[in-house]
Design a protein around this motif. Structure first.
Motif, PDB file in Angstrom:
ATOM      1  N   UNK A   1     -26.220 101.072 -30.035  1.00  0.00           N
ATOM      2  CA  UNK A   1     -27.158 101.498 -28.988  1.00  0.00           C
ATOM      3  C   UNK A   1     -26.999 100.742 -27.679  1.00  0.00           C
ATOM      4  N   UNK A   2     -25.797 100.329 -27.339  1.00  0.00           N
ATOM      5  CA  UNK A   2     -25.524  99.720 -26.051  1.00  0.00           C
ATOM      6  C   UNK A   2     -25.078 100.777 -25.050  1.00  0.00           C
ATOM      7  N   UNK A   3     -24.936 100.372 -23.794  1.00  0.00           N
ATOM      8  CA  UNK A   3     -24.520 101.280 -22.718  1.00  0.00           C
ATOM      9  C   UNK A   3     -23.381 100.617 -21.950  1.00  0.00           C
ATOM     10  N   UNK A   4     -22.292 101.350 -21.748  1.00  0.00           N
ATOM     11  CA  UNK A   4     -21.168 100.832 -20.967  1.00  0.00           C
ATOM     12  C   UNK A   4     -21.391 101.211 -19.515  1.00  0.00           C
ATOM     13  N   UNK A   5     -21.456 100.206 -18.634  1.00  0.00           N
ATOM     14  CA  UNK A   5     -21.748 100.427 -17.216  1.00  0.00           C
ATOM     15  C   UNK A   5     -20.495 100.581 -16.362  1.00  0.00           C
ATOM     16  N   UNK A   6     -19.413  99.963 -16.751  1.00  0.00           N
ATOM     17  CA  UNK A   6     -18.197 100.061 -15.958  1.00  0.00           C
ATOM     18  C   UNK A   6     -17.004  99.531 -16.722  1.00  0.00           C
ATOM     19  N   UNK A   7     -15.838 100.023 -16.339  1.00  0.00           N
ATOM     20  CA  UNK A   7     -14.597  99.635 -16.993  1.00  0.00           C
ATOM     21  C   UNK A   7     -13.506  99.618 -15.944  1.00  0.00           C
ATOM     22  N   UNK A   8     -12.663  98.596 -15.981  1.00  0.00           N
ATOM     23  CA  UNK A   8     -11.612  98.483 -14.981  1.00  0.00           C
ATOM     24  C   UNK A   8     -10.340  97.928 -15.609  1.00  0.00           C
TER      25      UNK A   8
END
Length: 114
Positions: A33-40
């Motif tokens: 139940x986590x949320x990924x905010x950004x990926x680079x």
């Protein structure tokens, strides 16, 4: 809590390894139940100094960064998963803010353009 994970994968010339590691970490975050905010994807760079990990010596590494919201237990599970992966050279997680809504709103959007 908002976390930022920076990882260094061995530079095999195969972007698929980096994608597999990021996908596995992302799935673990989402399952809990986590949320990924950004990926680079930062690409391949020389390490500041040669590093010996998993009985191999590395001069270069493929860097990536991920920002995500998750519980402390989830963040620890991601760290343990990365620690056991022989393709990983190094990783570090940093908690951003103190978890309170007032201070979190001051961070604004994630700026990956730099």
């Amino acid at each position: 809590m908002l976390y930022e994970l920076i990882g260094i994968v061995r530079p095999s010339g195969n972007l698929g390894e980096v994608k597999e590691i990021v996908l596995t970490a992302g799935q673990l975050i989402l399952q809990q139940n986590g949320v990924i905010r950004g990926l680079s994807n930062w690409g391949v760079f020389s390490l500041p100094k040669a590093v010996s990990v998993h009985q191999m010596r590395h001069q270069k590494g493929h860097y990536f960064a991920m920002r995500f919201d998750a519980s402390v237990g989830t963040q620890e599970a991601v760290r343990n998963m990365l620690r056991l992966d022989p393709r990983m050279i190094r990783h570090a997680s940093v908690k951003l803010g103190d978890g309170k809504l007032g201070t979190m709103s001051r961070f604004g959007g994630v700026d990956w353009s730099r």
